[in-house]
Design an enzyme around this catalytic site. Sequence first.
Site, short mmCIF file in Angstrom:
data_model
loop_
_atom_site.label_atom_id
_atom_site.label_comp_id
_atom_site.label_asym_id
_atom_site.label_seq_id
_atom_site.Cartn_x
_atom_site.Cartn_y
_atom_site.Cartn_z
N ASN A 203 0.83 -1.21 0.00
CA ASN A 203 0.00 0.00 0.00
C ASN A 203 0.86 1.25 0.00
O ASN A 203 0.62 2.21 -0.75
CB ASN A 203 -0.88 0.04 1.26
CG ASN A 203 -2.26 -0.57 1.04
OD1 ASN A 203 -2.79 -0.50 -0.06
ND2 ASN A 203 -2.81 -1.16 2.07
N HIS A 208 -3.17 2.86 -2.34
CA HIS A 208 -4.30 2.03 -1.92
C HIS A 208 -5.05 1.38 -3.08
O HIS A 208 -5.59 0.29 -2.94
CB HIS A 208 -5.29 2.86 -1.08
CG HIS A 208 -5.20 2.59 0.37
ND1 HIS A 208 -4.15 3.07 1.15
CD2 HIS A 208 -5.98 1.87 1.20
CE1 HIS A 208 -4.32 2.65 2.38
NE2 HIS A 208 -5.41 1.93 2.45
N ASP A 212 -5.85 -2.38 -3.27
CA ASP A 212 -7.18 -2.97 -3.48
C ASP A 212 -7.17 -3.98 -4.63
O ASP A 212 -7.82 -5.01 -4.58
CB ASP A 212 -8.21 -1.87 -3.80
CG ASP A 212 -8.67 -1.13 -2.56
OD1 ASP A 212 -8.21 -1.49 -1.46
OD2 ASP A 212 -9.48 -0.20 -2.69
N GLU A 239 -6.81 -7.42 5.01
CA GLU A 239 -6.22 -8.38 4.05
C GLU A 239 -6.23 -9.77 4.67
O GLU A 239 -5.32 -10.57 4.44
CB GLU A 239 -4.80 -7.97 3.63
CG GLU A 239 -4.08 -7.05 4.57
CD GLU A 239 -3.56 -7.74 5.83
OE1 GLU A 239 -4.34 -7.83 6.79
OE2 GLU A 239 -2.38 -8.15 5.82
P1 GH3 Z 1 2.22 -8.94 7.73
O1 GH3 Z 1 3.02 -9.63 6.69
O2 GH3 Z 1 2.80 -9.12 9.09
O3 GH3 Z 1 0.80 -9.36 7.69
O4 GH3 Z 1 2.29 -7.40 7.43
P2 GH3 Z 1 1.15 -6.48 6.85
O5 GH3 Z 1 1.76 -5.22 6.38
O6 GH3 Z 1 0.38 -7.22 5.83
O7 GH3 Z 1 0.20 -6.33 8.12
P3 GH3 Z 1 -0.51 -5.10 8.78
O8 GH3 Z 1 -1.65 -5.68 9.56
O9 GH3 Z 1 0.49 -4.27 9.52
O10 GH3 Z 1 -1.09 -4.22 7.60
C1 GH3 Z 1 -2.27 -4.49 6.96
C2 GH3 Z 1 -2.58 -3.32 6.08
O11 GH3 Z 1 -3.70 -3.58 5.27
C3 GH3 Z 1 -2.90 -2.07 6.84
C4 GH3 Z 1 -4.07 -1.45 6.10
O12 GH3 Z 1 -3.80 -0.15 5.68
C5 GH3 Z 1 -4.26 -2.33 4.90
N1 GH3 Z 1 -5.64 -2.56 4.53
C6 GH3 Z 1 -6.65 -3.05 5.29
N2 GH3 Z 1 -7.79 -3.12 4.57
C7 GH3 Z 1 -7.51 -2.66 3.33
C8 GH3 Z 1 -8.27 -2.48 2.13
O13 GH3 Z 1 -9.47 -2.77 2.07
N3 GH3 Z 1 -7.64 -1.97 1.04
C9 GH3 Z 1 -6.32 -1.65 1.08
N4 GH3 Z 1 -5.75 -1.18 -0.03
N5 GH3 Z 1 -5.57 -1.80 2.19
C10 GH3 Z 1 -6.15 -2.29 3.30
MG MG Z 2 -0.75 -8.91 6.42
MG MG Z 3 -3.42 -8.60 8.83
#
Ligand code: GH3
Ligand code: MG
Ligand code: MG
Length: 317
Positions: A203, A208, A212, A239
């Site tokens: 992201n 974003h 997505d 995610e």
């Molecule tokens: P890890 O490998 O440990 O899972 O690291 P990570 O970066 O995937 O985990 P983290 O939980 O820190 O980040 C998840 C991110 O997902 C943060 C948030 O901004 C993003 N996110 C959550 N929902 C959505 C969405 O619907 N669309 C987008 N583009 N991003 C999203």
């Molecule tokens: Mg993750």
């Molecule tokens: Mg997660």
Amino acid sequence: YVLKDNEFALDNLVATVRRAISNRKTRVLVVDDVVSARQVLVDLLKAQQYLVVEANSGLEALAALEAYSDIELVVTDHHMPDMSGYELTRRIRHRFGSDRLRVIGVSSSNDRMLSASFLKAGASDFVYRPFVAEELQCRIANNAETLAQMRQLRAAAACDYLTGLYNRRYFYDNGPKLVNECLRLKVPSSVAILDIDHFKRLNDTYGHEIGDKVLKAVANRLFTIFEGSDNLLSRLGGEEFAILFPQMDSAAATKLCDEIRSDISRLKVTADDEELGVTISIGIAEIAGYETFENYLNAADQFLYMAKHRGRNQVYS
Ligand code: GH3
Ligand code: MG
Ligand code: MG
Ligand code: MG
């Protein structure tokens, strides 16, 4: 495997639902002990393209409802030898809510209270005989429309808007039922939580919108893998995805999940001029006892944490 923009699960799902709703004919059960009176109703319904099932008594009507699970409307007479129309309505309401099955009473009785009796018993509508055909047709059509709206609401309430997968609500509503059925059969089931690796970084690097797109690509691939299976796939949020594998022990679920992990790692998503790869980590817990559904999901989440800790792009159970 490169995903085209028009391949997303949501689009597929929405198109399927639209087709199902528009092509679908409503099945109506007509209940009347007098053949000629019943025939008038049957003809009127058939002229409006309804599928019609007939019954000449209350008991026959109840049997027809068992035999045809897709009946959505019942049009019933009141005076019948075995059971009155509103007694039939009352019995129908024991088994089916008005969000799934509508009952319309029709009677030539002079009793002006009959309409109220039907409505109190759970009928959605009532028309005195002799009726104006057009009025009855409109009342039937209105009830059919209400049911279609209910169907759409149910589908929307179960669906995750971004990906078109089942959402968290649907997973938590239906997962425990599937688990209980397995426990009753004394076979283990398994639950997996999948999480995209380093999604925040993706992201932050690409924005974003691309985030997505990757999320939808993963969801779409999972949708394709599980379409038509007994396994329950959903997007929990962000995610993260959850999958319930009924009647599958942890060893079998782990093997299957590792194939999925490997499959996703070969997925390519186009972003501007780049082809992005994506990996996922998976935690799996076996369900063979009577702890809460929530506890098993927490266990899977702990195992997911282990998979992350050990370097991601792997399965831990
Ligand atoms: P890890 O490998 O440990 O899972 O690291 P990570 O970066 O995937 O985990 P983290 O939980 O820190 O980040 C998840 C991110 O997902 C943060 C948030 O901004 C993003 N996110 C959550 N929902 C959505 C969405 O619907 N669309 C987008 N583009 N991003 C999203
Ligand atoms: Mg993750
Ligand atoms: Mg997660
Ligand atoms: Mg009668």
